[in-house]
Design a protein around this motif. Structure first.
Motif, PDB file in Angstrom:
ATOM      1  N   SER A 472      30.976 100.432  10.321  1.00  0.00           N
ATOM      2  CA  SER A 472      30.517  99.207   9.659  1.00  0.00           C
ATOM      3  C   SER A 472      31.666  98.400   9.059  1.00  0.00           C
ATOM      4  O   SER A 472      31.616  97.175   8.997  1.00  0.00           O
ATOM      5  N   SER A 473      32.734  99.104   8.664  1.00  0.00           N
ATOM      6  CA  SER A 473      33.843  98.405   8.014  1.00  0.00           C
ATOM      7  C   SER A 473      34.964  98.006   8.974  1.00  0.00           C
ATOM      8  O   SER A 473      35.641  97.000   8.761  1.00  0.00           O
ATOM      9  N   HIS A 474      35.172  98.813  10.047  1.00  0.00           N
ATOM     10  CA  HIS A 474      36.300  98.546  10.938  1.00  0.00           C
ATOM     11  C   HIS A 474      35.908  98.420  12.413  1.00  0.00           C
ATOM     12  O   HIS A 474      36.782  98.356  13.280  1.00  0.00           O
ATOM     13  N   GLY A 475      34.616  98.408  12.725  1.00  0.00           N
ATOM     14  CA  GLY A 475      34.152  98.164  14.087  1.00  0.00           C
ATOM     15  C   GLY A 475      34.647  99.180  15.098  1.00  0.00           C
ATOM     16  O   GLY A 475      34.597 100.388  14.881  1.00  0.00           O
ATOM     17  N   PHE A 476      35.131  98.685  16.234  1.00  0.00           N
ATOM     18  CA  PHE A 476      35.576  99.528  17.344  1.00  0.00           C
ATOM     19  C   PHE A 476      36.685 100.483  16.896  1.00  0.00           C
ATOM     20  O   PHE A 476      36.697 101.671  17.260  1.00  0.00           O
ATOM     21  N   TYR A 477      37.593  99.985  16.099  1.00  0.00           N
ATOM     22  CA  TYR A 477      38.700 100.793  15.577  1.00  0.00           C
ATOM     23  C   TYR A 477      38.161 101.938  14.724  1.00  0.00           C
ATOM     24  O   TYR A 477      38.591 103.094  14.847  1.00  0.00           O
ATOM     25  N   GLY A 478      37.204 101.635  13.872  1.00  0.00           N
ATOM     26  CA  GLY A 478      36.638 102.649  12.985  1.00  0.00           C
ATOM     27  C   GLY A 478      35.901 103.741  13.741  1.00  0.00           C
ATOM     28  O   GLY A 478      35.907 104.910  13.326  1.00  0.00           O
ATOM     29  N   ILE A 479      35.256 103.385  14.872  1.00  0.00           N
ATOM     30  CA  ILE A 479      34.547 104.385  15.680  1.00  0.00           C
ATOM     31  C   ILE A 479      35.525 105.439  16.178  1.00  0.00           C
ATOM     32  O   ILE A 479      35.254 106.642  16.124  1.00  0.00           O
ATOM     33  N   TRP A 480      36.685 105.013  16.635  1.00  0.00           N
ATOM     34  CA  TRP A 480      37.650 105.971  17.163  1.00  0.00           C
ATOM     35  C   TRP A 480      38.340 106.774  16.073  1.00  0.00           C
ATOM     36  O   TRP A 480      38.716 107.931  16.285  1.00  0.00           O
ATOM     37  N   VAL A 481      38.484 106.189  14.903  1.00  0.00           N
ATOM     38  CA  VAL A 481      38.999 106.977  13.772  1.00  0.00           C
ATOM     39  C   VAL A 481      38.017 108.101  13.434  1.00  0.00           C
ATOM     40  O   VAL A 481      38.411 109.256  13.219  1.00  0.00           O
ATOM     41  N   ALA A 482      36.730 107.778  13.412  1.00  0.00           N
ATOM     42  CA  ALA A 482      35.703 108.781  13.106  1.00  0.00           C
ATOM     43  C   ALA A 482      35.658 109.886  14.162  1.00  0.00           C
ATOM     44  O   ALA A 482      35.514 111.069  13.831  1.00  0.00           O
ATOM     45  N   LEU A 483      35.778 109.517  15.448  1.00  0.00           N
ATOM     46  CA  LEU A 483      35.797 110.537  16.500  1.00  0.00           C
ATOM     47  C   LEU A 483      37.036 111.429  16.397  1.00  0.00           C
ATOM     48  O   LEU A 483      36.971 112.635  16.688  1.00  0.00           O
ATOM     49  N   SER A 484      38.141 110.875  15.969  1.00  0.00           N
ATOM     50  CA  SER A 484      39.350 111.678  15.768  1.00  0.00           C
ATOM     51  C   SER A 484      39.154 112.668  14.627  1.00  0.00           C
ATOM     52  O   SER A 484      39.598 113.829  14.708  1.00  0.00           O
ATOM     53  N   ILE A 485      38.479 112.225  13.564  1.00  0.00           N
ATOM     54  CA  ILE A 485      38.166 113.130  12.453  1.00  0.00           C
ATOM     55  C   ILE A 485      37.235 114.251  12.927  1.00  0.00           C
ATOM     56  O   ILE A 485      37.407 115.421  12.569  1.00  0.00           O
ATOM     57  N   PHE A 486      36.273 113.902  13.766  1.00  0.00           N
ATOM     58  CA  PHE A 486      35.318 114.875  14.298  1.00  0.00           C
ATOM     59  C   PHE A 486      36.035 115.996  15.056  1.00  0.00           C
ATOM     60  O   PHE A 486      35.783 117.187  14.834  1.00  0.00           O
ATOM     61  N   MET A 487      36.945 115.641  15.963  1.00  0.00           N
ATOM     62  CA  MET A 487      37.654 116.654  16.740  1.00  0.00           C
ATOM     63  C   MET A 487      38.602 117.472  15.864  1.00  0.00           C
ATOM     64  O   MET A 487      38.795 118.672  16.095  1.00  0.00           O
ATOM     65  N   SER A 488      39.187 116.851  14.857  1.00  0.00           N
ATOM     66  CA  SER A 488      40.081 117.577  13.950  1.00  0.00           C
ATOM     67  C   SER A 488      39.321 118.637  13.165  1.00  0.00           C
ATOM     68  O   SER A 488      39.802 119.768  12.989  1.00  0.00           O
ATOM     69  N   LEU A 489      38.131 118.287  12.702  1.00  0.00           N
ATOM     70  CA  LEU A 489      37.320 119.249  11.957  1.00  0.00           C
ATOM     71  C   LEU A 489      36.835 120.380  12.868  1.00  0.00           C
ATOM     72  O   LEU A 489      36.727 121.532  12.428  1.00  0.00           O
ATOM     73  N   ARG A 490      36.529 120.074  14.123  1.00  0.00           N
ATOM     74  CA  ARG A 490      36.143 121.112  15.083  1.00  0.00           C
ATOM     75  C   ARG A 490      37.264 122.130  15.268  1.00  0.00           C
ATOM     76  O   ARG A 490      37.033 123.344  15.261  1.00  0.00           O
ATOM     77  N   ALA A 491      38.480 121.627  15.450  1.00  0.00           N
ATOM     78  CA  ALA A 491      39.623 122.525  15.622  1.00  0.00           C
ATOM     79  C   ALA A 491      39.850 123.357  14.371  1.00  0.00           C
ATOM     80  O   ALA A 491      40.156 124.553  14.440  1.00  0.00           O
ATOM     81  N   LEU A 492      39.688 122.732  13.197  1.00  0.00           N
ATOM     82  CA  LEU A 492      39.888 123.437  11.928  1.00  0.00           C
ATOM     83  C   LEU A 492      38.884 124.570  11.751  1.00  0.00           C
ATOM     84  O   LEU A 492      39.230 125.657  11.271  1.00  0.00           O
ATOM     85  N   ALA A 493      37.632 124.337  12.166  1.00  0.00           N
ATOM     86  CA  ALA A 493      36.598 125.370  12.035  1.00  0.00           C
ATOM     87  C   ALA A 493      36.955 126.604  12.862  1.00  0.00           C
ATOM     88  O   ALA A 493      36.819 127.741  12.399  1.00  0.00           O
TER      89      ALA A 493
END
Length: 510
Positions: A472-493
């Protein structure tokens, strides 16, 4: 004293599970028995796994030359079909691989014990016969040992989980096909393709036709899980390559020659999936006994219990990625078209790591079935080190290659500009993605399905929150930041479970 303290600290650190997995990194490419076994499973598995996303990329390239609206429409449909399929495929394949590997290992041990006992009895009988019968007559008689050995060469494996996987795969495939065909329009509306959108008609056509191939997709993936469990990843590779080559040949014929557009692309893909299923079934019947003597041998309760745990996991992960695609679609056809190209590249390259995950899972399942913890530790260590090297290679390769390859998918300037925004995320997350996939395979090999499920639910909840805020705040750019966070948390788990020596990995702390 200071030197002793340093040596003691080094000795204690070496016993920490995290450090045991990353020691002897200089031997990562050592051509030993374990390295060869991993490569023989991982390389064909990786190529087979990457083949389908590559075929989807080729679909995307062909459709991209029809127009940006059609590209975006197919992008939404592929996202829906892929994510719904993963809800069924991921638990089915993962559970099948582990169970088949365990049953195959224990079956071989049982067979070896029976053969040893039979050979002892046969030798005793032969000795008595030689004493009772004339020497010449004894020489011309066929040995019971040779006849038994010849018979066993042609015996097929008895693996009940293989039959269970095929039954479950067929049922889930039919259910998925009916669900997507009947609910195509509401699902697309949810994905941001509204009734007045020009994307609706081509998206609905593609999704409905491609759903006809769902039974073939689920059945072929179930059979691939069986082949992985018996450590045969070459057969699925050959079948997948033949099917995808057929898809590539049929694509331009149906799309441009017969002028069927996006419908032609869907029809070509469905034909290729049924071809793959028929080839795999033919080869599987030759190796595995698919009709168990009793319905109890199927062990549906054990199969479904662990499958349900992974179902929770994949629903959580799938919802996160599907939500990202939906948010990209809500920003318009240009955003969705760019997201589709980036996502397909992201998945195609990241799935190369799943080949390592498959190798780790199959070898670890056998090692745990044998209580061979030394091999379990060595396997986990080696595939993680391989994964880190592969991730760094993909990072560099994509960073260079994507600067020139974007125009293969579309000529639309606006789409290309947005693709350039997603490229840094697609490239930089490769090492993280690879480690996340490898950690998954390692945990599945240890049958640690419960932790995998609960940790993914928690990771997805946190990632979805980031997705809403950043989109909502950064559009297309923000979507990819969120997906990067998602994969980082998966690896951390995955890192926390093994790195701290918890659950089935407690032996790493001893």
């Amino acid at each position: 004293m200071a030197m002793d303290a340093v040596l003691n600290l080094g000795s204690n650190l070496a016993k920490v599970p995290l450090f045991t997995l990353f020691k002897d990194t200089s031997n990562v490419f050592r051509n030993d028995e374990l390295g060869i076994e991993i490569a023989q499973i991982a390389v064909p598995a990786a190529l087979a796994l990457a083949a389908d996303p590559v075929a989807s990329l080729i679909d995307t390239a062909f459709i991209g030359h029809i127009g940006p609206v059609e590209l975006a429409a197919v992008g939404v449909s592929i996202a829906v079909f892929s994510q719904v399929s993963k809800i069924a495929i991921f638990p089915l394949v993962s559970v099948t691989t582990s169970f088949v590997a365990e049953e195959d290992t224990t079956g071989k041990l049982s067979t070896e014990l029976q053969e040893n006992a039979t050979l002892e009895d046969d030798f005793a009988v032969n000795k008595e016969m030689e004493e009772l019968l004339p020497k010449a007559e004894s020489t011309h008689k066929s040995s019971p040992v040779s006849s038994i050995s010849t018979k066993r060469v042609y015996e097929r494996r008895h693996i009940p989980s293989a039959s269970s996987a095929l039954v479950v795969g067929c049922v889930l495939g039919i259910i998925q096909a009916l669900f997507l065909i009947m609910a195509a329009k509401p699902i697309l509306n949810y994905m941001g393709v509204h009734p007045d959108s020009p994307m609706l008609i081509p998206a609905q056509q593609y999704l409905t036709l491609r759903s006809l191939g769902a039974p073939a997709v689920l059945l072929s993936l179930a059979m691939q899980g069986v082949f992985r469990g018996i450590k045969d990843t070459k057969t699925p590779l050959y079948a997948t390559v033949v099917g995808d080559v057929a898809n590539i040949i049929l694509d331009p014929i149906f799309i441009f020659v017969f002028r069927l557009g996006v419908s032609g692309a869907a029809i070509a893909h469905v034909i290729s999936q049924y071809l793959i299923s028929l080839m795999l079934l033919w080869k599987l019947i030759e190796q595995v006994e698919l009709l168990p003597p009793s319905i109890k041998d199927l062990q549906f309760s054990r199969f479904l219990k662990n499958g349900f745990m992974l179902l929770m996991r994949v629903i959580a992960a799938t919802f996160c990625v599907t939500l990202a695609a939906s948010m990209a679609a809500r920003h318009g056809s240009t955003s969705m078209a760019a997201f589709q190209v980036c996502l397909q590249i992201w998945l195609a390259t990241s799935l190369l790591a799943d080949g390592l995950a498959v190798a780790g899972q199959a070898i670890l399942a056998s090692a745990f079935a044998n209580n061979d913890y030394d091999k379990a530790k060595a396997t986990a260590s080696r595939v993680l080190q391989f994964g880190l090297v592969l991730g760094l290679f993909l990072w560099v390769f994509l960073l260079v290659g994507l600067q020139f390859a974007s125009t293969l998918f579309t000529e639309d300037t606006n789409v290309l500009n947005l693709i350039s925004v997603g490229i840094p995320f697609v490239t930089a997350t490769q090492p993280i993605n690879v480690l996340a996939f490898v950690f998954d395979g390692i945990n599945f090999g240890a049958s640690d399905f419960a932790y995998s499920a609960y940790s993914m639910v928690l990771v997805s909840m946190m990632s979805i929150l980031c997705l809403f805020i950043l989109s909502s705040s950064h559009g297309f750019y923000g979507i990819w930041v969120a997906l990067s966070i998602f994969m980082s948390l998966r690896a951390l788990a995955g890192f926390l479970r093994i790195g701290t020596g918890m659950g089935p990995w407690s032996f790493l702390r001893t």
